[in-house]
Design a protein around this motif. Sequence first.
Motif, short mmCIF file in Angstrom:
data_model
loop_
_atom_site.label_atom_id
_atom_site.label_comp_id
_atom_site.label_asym_id
_atom_site.label_seq_id
_atom_site.Cartn_x
_atom_site.Cartn_y
_atom_site.Cartn_z
N ARG A 183 0.83 -1.19 0.00
CA ARG A 183 0.00 0.00 0.00
C ARG A 183 0.87 1.25 0.00
O ARG A 183 1.92 1.29 0.66
CB ARG A 183 -0.89 0.04 1.24
CG ARG A 183 -2.02 -0.95 1.26
CD ARG A 183 -3.12 -0.61 0.29
NE ARG A 183 -3.82 0.62 0.60
CZ ARG A 183 -4.65 1.25 -0.24
NH1 ARG A 183 -4.84 0.78 -1.46
NH2 ARG A 183 -5.26 2.35 0.13
N ARG A 186 -1.25 7.70 1.83
CA ARG A 186 -1.68 8.96 1.22
C ARG A 186 -0.90 10.13 1.81
O ARG A 186 -0.63 10.18 3.01
CB ARG A 186 -3.17 9.16 1.48
CG ARG A 186 -3.70 10.48 0.92
CD ARG A 186 -5.18 10.64 1.18
NE ARG A 186 -5.64 11.95 0.76
CZ ARG A 186 -6.88 12.40 0.93
NH1 ARG A 186 -7.76 11.62 1.53
NH2 ARG A 186 -7.22 13.60 0.52
N ALA A 192 -6.81 13.30 -3.02
CA ALA A 192 -7.24 11.91 -2.87
C ALA A 192 -7.05 11.20 -4.19
O ALA A 192 -7.38 11.73 -5.26
CB ALA A 192 -8.71 11.87 -2.45
N ARG A 193 -6.52 9.98 -4.12
CA ARG A 193 -6.25 9.19 -5.33
C ARG A 193 -7.41 8.22 -5.56
O ARG A 193 -7.57 7.24 -4.84
CB ARG A 193 -4.93 8.44 -5.17
CG ARG A 193 -3.74 9.35 -4.89
CD ARG A 193 -2.56 8.61 -4.32
NE ARG A 193 -2.92 7.90 -3.08
CZ ARG A 193 -2.07 7.16 -2.38
NH1 ARG A 193 -0.82 7.03 -2.77
NH2 ARG A 193 -2.47 6.56 -1.28
N TRP A 225 -8.56 15.86 -5.88
CA TRP A 225 -8.60 14.46 -6.28
C TRP A 225 -7.89 14.25 -7.61
O TRP A 225 -7.73 15.17 -8.42
CB TRP A 225 -10.06 13.97 -6.42
CG TRP A 225 -10.88 14.76 -7.41
CD1 TRP A 225 -11.64 15.87 -7.14
CD2 TRP A 225 -10.99 14.53 -8.82
NE1 TRP A 225 -12.22 16.34 -8.30
CE2 TRP A 225 -11.85 15.53 -9.34
CE3 TRP A 225 -10.46 13.59 -9.69
CZ2 TRP A 225 -12.18 15.61 -10.69
CZ3 TRP A 225 -10.79 13.64 -11.04
CH2 TRP A 225 -11.64 14.66 -11.53
N ASP A 270 -6.62 5.52 -2.98
CA ASP A 270 -7.30 5.67 -1.69
C ASP A 270 -8.73 5.16 -1.74
O ASP A 270 -9.29 4.78 -0.71
CB ASP A 270 -7.33 7.15 -1.30
CG ASP A 270 -5.94 7.75 -1.17
OD1 ASP A 270 -5.13 7.17 -0.42
OD2 ASP A 270 -5.67 8.76 -1.84
N LEU A 271 -9.33 5.14 -2.94
CA LEU A 271 -10.75 4.80 -3.02
C LEU A 271 -11.11 4.38 -4.45
O LEU A 271 -10.79 5.08 -5.41
CB LEU A 271 -11.60 6.01 -2.61
CG LEU A 271 -13.11 5.81 -2.48
CD1 LEU A 271 -13.45 4.87 -1.32
CD2 LEU A 271 -13.80 7.16 -2.26
N CYS A 293 -7.88 -1.42 -0.90
CA CYS A 293 -8.49 -0.22 -1.48
C CYS A 293 -10.00 -0.28 -1.25
O CYS A 293 -10.68 -1.12 -1.84
CB CYS A 293 -8.20 -0.14 -2.98
SG CYS A 293 -8.99 1.27 -3.81
N PRO A 335 -9.41 11.15 5.78
CA PRO A 335 -8.38 10.13 5.52
C PRO A 335 -8.36 9.01 6.56
O PRO A 335 -8.10 7.85 6.23
CB PRO A 335 -7.08 10.94 5.55
CG PRO A 335 -7.49 12.34 5.26
CD PRO A 335 -8.84 12.50 5.86
N LEU A 338 -10.98 6.45 5.64
CA LEU A 338 -10.54 5.65 4.50
C LEU A 338 -9.50 4.62 4.94
O LEU A 338 -9.51 3.48 4.48
CB LEU A 338 -9.95 6.56 3.41
CG LEU A 338 -10.96 7.37 2.59
CD1 LEU A 338 -10.23 8.29 1.63
CD2 LEU A 338 -11.89 6.45 1.82
N ALA A 339 -8.61 5.01 5.82
CA ALA A 339 -7.58 4.09 6.32
C ALA A 339 -8.21 2.93 7.07
O ALA A 339 -7.76 1.77 6.95
CB ALA A 339 -6.59 4.84 7.20
N SER A 342 -9.79 0.60 4.63
CA SER A 342 -8.72 -0.10 3.93
C SER A 342 -8.26 -1.34 4.70
O SER A 342 -8.01 -2.39 4.11
CB SER A 342 -7.53 0.84 3.71
OG SER A 342 -6.41 0.15 3.23
#
Length: 383
Positions: A183, A186, A192-193, A225, A270-271, A293, A335, A338-339, A342
């Motif tokens: 991974r 970020r 954001a990716r 993004w 990230d998403l 992801c 974030p 999201l983590a 993940s």
Amino acid sequence: MTRVAFLAPLKPPDHPEPSGDREMARLLLRALHRAGCEPSLASRLRMLDRHGDAGLEAALEREARTEAEALLSRYAGLPRPQRPDLVFTYHVHYKAPDVIGPALARGLGVPYVVAEGSRAPKRANGPWARFHALAEAALDAADLVLVLNEGDREMLERARPARQALAEFPPFLDTEAWPIAPRRPRDPAGPARLIAVAMMRQGDKLASYAALAQALAGLPEAVGWTLDIVGDGPARGEVEALFAPFGARARLHGLVSDRDALAALYAAADLLVWPAVNEAYGMVFLEAALQGCPALAGACGGVPGVVADGRTGVLTPPGDVAAFRDTLAGLVAEPARLALLSRHGPAFVQGRRSLAGAAERLRGLLSTTLEAASPRARAAGPA
């Protein structure tokens, strides 16, 4: 060892065009092997009518019935221990019915199993009326229907013959065939990716791309993004036009068939973002989750079976672009959330959506189906 005649009327597993249907057909063959079966592809005939063409449907039905007769004749020439013990068909619906499977099962006197069957009463009349009737006949003949898409269950239950079993059978991934890419954390100060992975064709796929572009265009300017788009197909020109206004923020990679490269793209994101317009379920959600992801998706059809809402991703109401946009803005701003999403992904796939788990469940379901088959019916096969 159970000998299985395998059919995939929508798209055979060795078809040159990649898709989720082809991948699931291949996965089911592997699951059958691991479950202790000996599957063989009985036919490569593709029973697909995209547009409701009565002439095409009549020709395909004739071809299927001729092929079924030829297969039964060939099986009759084999010693009984070499004939199929079971017929297994993947994906039966009004655009791709199974004509061969029921005929083989009836002629051989063996159980008939359908994985992912769907009933669509509204297609009983109209351009697909004949194929709808054939799909209904196939589903009526099945001893066991494996429900991959929970969105199909209501209609399957409503029309289920008394002797037929329905069994939950969520989509799965061969985790051993995928590398695990490291991974990439970020950058808190960076954008954001995002990533989208889908074929580019007319209809629902293009509608999902259009909904995604609309959602991105509606994000506040302060939301940073980038988007990697993986996929190709006949609608690539339309997809390029949809994302051209975003300039360098949207990068089209074309088709990425190398799993090391695709795993790296998932791991760097990230998403995963996909509105999933009329999506059956979507293998990409499992692929992404395996790499840690998480996903933002429309809760259409069987998508809730591959995205654990609040654990491996977030689901929004089907077709609600505004809700998708607002949820995306919220996730990009969190974030830490999201983590957390993940971290749950790999365990979800490896534990509950793996090939090993699917094979074990399949072993039990097929064993029960074979045991329940009438000895008298089994004796009805060719001598």
